[in-house]
Design a protein around this motif. Structure first.
Motif, PDB file in Angstrom:
ATOM      1  N   TRP A 265      -7.891 -17.065   5.182  1.00  9.84           N
ATOM      2  CA  TRP A 265      -6.943 -16.006   4.830  1.00  9.84           C
ATOM      3  C   TRP A 265      -6.229 -15.473   6.066  1.00  9.84           C
ATOM      4  CZ3 TRP A 265     -11.238 -13.257   1.576  1.00  9.84           C
ATOM      5  CH2 TRP A 265     -11.416 -13.948   0.374  1.00  9.84           C
ATOM      6  N   ALA A 266      -6.988 -15.300   7.153  1.00 10.79           N
ATOM      7  CA  ALA A 266      -6.387 -14.795   8.387  1.00 10.79           C
ATOM      8  C   ALA A 266      -5.359 -15.768   8.943  1.00 10.79           C
ATOM      9  CB  ALA A 266      -7.478 -14.521   9.425  1.00 10.79           C
ATOM     10  N   ASP A 267      -5.540 -17.066   8.643  1.00  8.12           N
ATOM     11  CA  ASP A 267      -4.628 -18.089   9.155  1.00  8.12           C
ATOM     12  C   ASP A 267      -3.383 -18.240   8.298  1.00  8.12           C
ATOM     13  OD1 ASP A 267      -4.186 -20.213  11.148  1.00  8.12           O
ATOM     14  OD2 ASP A 267      -4.317 -21.565   9.422  1.00  8.12           O
ATOM     15  N   MET A 268      -3.364 -17.594   7.120  1.00  6.90           N
ATOM     16  CA  MET A 268      -2.190 -17.683   6.238  1.00  6.90           C
ATOM     17  C   MET A 268      -1.108 -16.740   6.744  1.00  6.90           C
ATOM     18  SD  MET A 268      -3.973 -17.951   2.472  1.00  6.90           S
ATOM     19  CE  MET A 268      -5.096 -19.311   2.104  1.00  6.90           C
ATOM     20  N   LYS A 269      -0.001 -17.320   7.199  1.00 10.57           N
ATOM     21  CA  LYS A 269       1.070 -16.559   7.841  1.00 10.57           C
ATOM     22  C   LYS A 269       1.989 -15.911   6.805  1.00 10.57           C
ATOM     23  CE  LYS A 269      -0.283 -18.242  11.844  1.00 10.57           C
ATOM     24  NZ  LYS A 269      -1.306 -19.189  11.357  1.00 10.57           N
ATOM     25  N   PRO A 270       2.622 -14.794   7.181  1.00 11.29           N
ATOM     26  CA  PRO A 270       3.651 -14.225   6.297  1.00 11.29           C
ATOM     27  C   PRO A 270       4.723 -15.281   6.012  1.00 11.29           C
ATOM     28  CG  PRO A 270       3.114 -12.700   8.067  1.00 11.29           C
ATOM     29  CD  PRO A 270       2.423 -13.983   8.397  1.00 11.29           C
ATOM     30  N   TYR A 271       5.185 -15.336   4.781  1.00  8.35           N
ATOM     31  CA  TYR A 271       6.141 -16.388   4.398  1.00  8.35           C
ATOM     32  C   TYR A 271       7.231 -15.797   3.523  1.00  8.35           C
ATOM     33  CZ  TYR A 271       7.901 -20.864   2.659  1.00  8.35           C
ATOM     34  OH  TYR A 271       8.691 -21.945   2.357  1.00  8.35           O
ATOM     35  N   THR A 272       8.464 -15.974   3.947  1.00 12.39           N
ATOM     36  CA  THR A 272       9.619 -15.478   3.198  1.00 12.39           C
ATOM     37  C   THR A 272      10.551 -16.634   2.902  1.00 12.39           C
ATOM     38  OG1 THR A 272       9.485 -13.336   4.329  1.00 12.39           O
ATOM     39  CG2 THR A 272      11.552 -13.865   3.203  1.00 12.39           C
ATOM     40  N   LEU A 273      10.948 -16.751   1.641  1.00 16.40           N
ATOM     41  CA  LEU A 273      11.874 -17.810   1.264  1.00 16.40           C
ATOM     42  C   LEU A 273      13.280 -17.498   1.770  1.00 16.40           C
ATOM     43  CD1 LEU A 273      10.797 -18.606  -2.401  1.00 16.40           C
ATOM     44  CD2 LEU A 273      10.681 -20.163  -0.445  1.00 16.40           C
ATOM     45  N   THR A 274      13.889 -18.445   2.446  1.00 19.12           N
ATOM     46  CA  THR A 274      15.294 -18.367   2.848  1.00 19.12           C
ATOM     47  C   THR A 274      16.042 -19.471   2.114  1.00 19.12           C
ATOM     48  OG1 THR A 274      14.975 -19.906   4.694  1.00 19.12           O
ATOM     49  CG2 THR A 274      14.612 -17.549   5.139  1.00 19.12           C
ATOM     50  N   GLU A 275      17.372 -19.402   2.146  1.00 20.74           N
ATOM     51  CA  GLU A 275      18.151 -20.443   1.478  1.00 20.74           C
ATOM     52  C   GLU A 275      17.880 -21.813   2.089  1.00 20.74           C
ATOM     53  OE1 GLU A 275      20.129 -21.754  -1.591  1.00 20.74           O
ATOM     54  OE2 GLU A 275      19.760 -19.608  -1.249  1.00 20.74           O
ATOM     55  N   GLU A 276      17.681 -21.833   3.409  1.00 22.03           N
ATOM     56  CA  GLU A 276      17.377 -23.096   4.089  1.00 22.03           C
ATOM     57  C   GLU A 276      16.042 -23.673   3.603  1.00 22.03           C
ATOM     58  OE1 GLU A 276      16.887 -24.865   8.663  1.00 22.03           O
ATOM     59  OE2 GLU A 276      17.039 -22.697   8.308  1.00 22.03           O
ATOM     60  N   LYS A 277      15.042 -22.813   3.467  1.00 20.76           N
ATOM     61  CA  LYS A 277      13.737 -23.271   2.988  1.00 20.76           C
ATOM     62  C   LYS A 277      13.816 -23.732   1.529  1.00 20.76           C
ATOM     63  CE  LYS A 277      10.934 -20.446   6.107  1.00 20.76           C
ATOM     64  NZ  LYS A 277      10.051 -19.254   6.209  1.00 20.76           N
ATOM     65  N   ILE A 278      14.575 -23.005   0.720  1.00 18.84           N
ATOM     66  CA  ILE A 278      14.722 -23.391  -0.682  1.00 18.84           C
ATOM     67  C   ILE A 278      15.349 -24.771  -0.787  1.00 18.84           C
ATOM     68  CG2 ILE A 278      15.950 -22.868  -2.837  1.00 18.84           C
ATOM     69  CD1 ILE A 278      15.534 -19.887  -2.179  1.00 18.84           C
ATOM     70  N   GLU A 279      16.381 -25.028   0.027  1.00 18.10           N
ATOM     71  CA  GLU A 279      17.027 -26.346   0.020  1.00 18.10           C
ATOM     72  C   GLU A 279      16.028 -27.430   0.420  1.00 18.10           C
ATOM     73  OE1 GLU A 279      19.995 -27.401  -0.934  1.00 18.10           O
ATOM     74  OE2 GLU A 279      20.611 -25.406  -1.582  1.00 18.10           O
ATOM     75  N   MET A 280      15.237 -27.149   1.442  1.00 20.60           N
ATOM     76  CA  MET A 280      14.263 -28.135   1.896  1.00 20.60           C
ATOM     77  C   MET A 280      13.190 -28.401   0.848  1.00 20.60           C
ATOM     78  SD  MET A 280      11.001 -28.624   3.255  1.00 20.60           S
ATOM     79  CE  MET A 280      10.217 -27.993   4.695  1.00 20.60           C
ATOM     80  N   LEU A 281      12.713 -27.342   0.215  1.00 20.28           N
ATOM     81  CA  LEU A 281      11.690 -27.491  -0.821  1.00 20.28           C
ATOM     82  C   LEU A 281      12.253 -28.190  -2.054  1.00 20.28           C
ATOM     83  CD1 LEU A 281      10.021 -23.964  -0.518  1.00 20.28           C
ATOM     84  CD2 LEU A 281       9.030 -26.146   0.205  1.00 20.28           C
ATOM     85  N   ASP A 282      13.525 -27.923  -2.371  1.00 18.17           N
ATOM     86  CA  ASP A 282      14.152 -28.604  -3.495  1.00 18.17           C
ATOM     87  C   ASP A 282      14.278 -30.101  -3.215  1.00 18.17           C
ATOM     88  OD1 ASP A 282      15.648 -28.604  -6.072  1.00 18.17           O
ATOM     89  OD2 ASP A 282      17.290 -29.267  -4.782  1.00 18.17           O
TER      90      ASP A 282
END
Length: 318
Positions: A265-282
């Motif tokens: 849990w301590a190793d899980m970093k804060p994560y925010t979706l950006t348009e760039e990340k959404i494109e990459m995940l898509d």
């Protein structure tokens, strides 16, 4: 709770149509409203497909699927305005857009046009009932009745009231859903996203992070879930699975796994979706989808759900 003969479905997209099929299969008259131009045609098409699922789920049904579906469709009526759809409804299942401004306007209309003691249950995935009911007449009968998609198959319904909801109506909604074979849970405190979506979102957060960081592919993530914890979760949830993780039960399992889990849990970093990340995940998702060779994923999912639900019923799983 008053006797329910007619259920109104407000918003007839994928969720609303699924609810409509479910209520039709339980013998209710169903009235429906949606302002979209092609809503009536889409509703009929979807309901026919969903009723076929329900026919297959209940193997004891007599006759053929075509006559079963045709008979139930006679109990479905689409209205061109919301007032007519709800004026004599005994229960309302609302499935409007997930926007608080639209939701509040919709509920002003609903509460002004339906009987004052008719429960209005929202399928909202994350909005709070307290925010929705502020400007309504008789707000005490407004509750959350959040299903999991597709609601004509999945039994879960999350129930909670808002600040102005009376306990009686919360209990009535719980008992109503339960009487129809649903698996309702009573949420004791309003939180954004309710319960099941927050649990699901926690998995998605780490799934998106791991692919974004190049740890593994989208296909690897899905394989890890469907061939590991997902199989166990279809049988028991996190608590019973943890009870079985150690021969001495839950506490012993926590003593064994608690420290390493805390490190994860301590190793899980804060994560925010950006348009760039959404494109990459898509891109990663479409690569996975394309590798499946054009399979009808929705059909496969529903067929697997039907078999899983039958298995759960046979084993009387909690």
């Amino acid at each position: 709770m008053k006797s329910v003969n007619k259920v109104a479905i407000i918003g007839t997209g994928v969720i609303g149509a699924s609810w409509a099929a479910f209520y039709l299969s339980k013998g209710f008259q169903v009235s429906a409203f949606d302002p979209a131009a092609d809503a009536e045609l889409n509703l009929t098409t979807r309901v026919q497909s969903y009723l076929l699922d329900l026919f297959e789920l209940e193997e004891h049904k007599q006759g053929d699927s075509e006559s079963y579906i045709t008979g139930l469709l006679n109990n479905l009526r689409f209205y061109q305005n919301i007032a007519d759809a709800v004026k004599d409804a005994d229960f309302i299942q609302e499935n409007g857009p997930e926007r608080i401004d639209l939701k509040k306007q919709l509920y002003v209309q609903l509460t002004q046009n339906c009987p004052e003691d008719t429960i209005i249950a929202s399928s909202s995935s994350g909005l709070k009932i307290s925010d929705i009911q502020q400007d309504c007449v008789y707000p005490e009968r407004i509750v959350l009745g959040h299903p999991f998609n597709p609601p004509h198959l999945l039994p879960l319904v999350e129930i909670i009231g808002g600040e102005k909801t009376h306990t009686k109506y919360i209990q009535d909604a719980f008992e109503f859903y339960q009487s129809l074979g649903k698996k309702p849970i009573l949420i004791q405190k309003e939180v954004k996203g309710h319960v099941a979506n927050r649990l699901q979102s926690a998995i998605w957060r780490e799934a998106f992070y791991l692919v974004s960081e190049g740890v593994c592919s989208a296909e690897d993530i899905d394989t890890a879930i469907t061939n590991g914890p997902g199989l166990r979760w279809a049988i028991f949830g996190p608590y019973l699975n943890m009870q079985l993780a150690n021969q001495q039960g839950f506490k012993a399992a926590m003593h064994h796994l608690g420290e390493p889990m805390s490190e994860w849990w301590a190793d899980m970093k804060p994560y925010t979706l950006t348009e760039e990340k959404i494109e990459m995940l898509d891109d990663a998702t479409q690569h996975f989808v394309n590798s499946l060779g054009g399979k009808n994923l929705q059909l496969l999912r529903n067929q697997a759900l039907l078999k899983t639900l039958k298995m759960r019923a046979e084993l009387d799983l909690p």
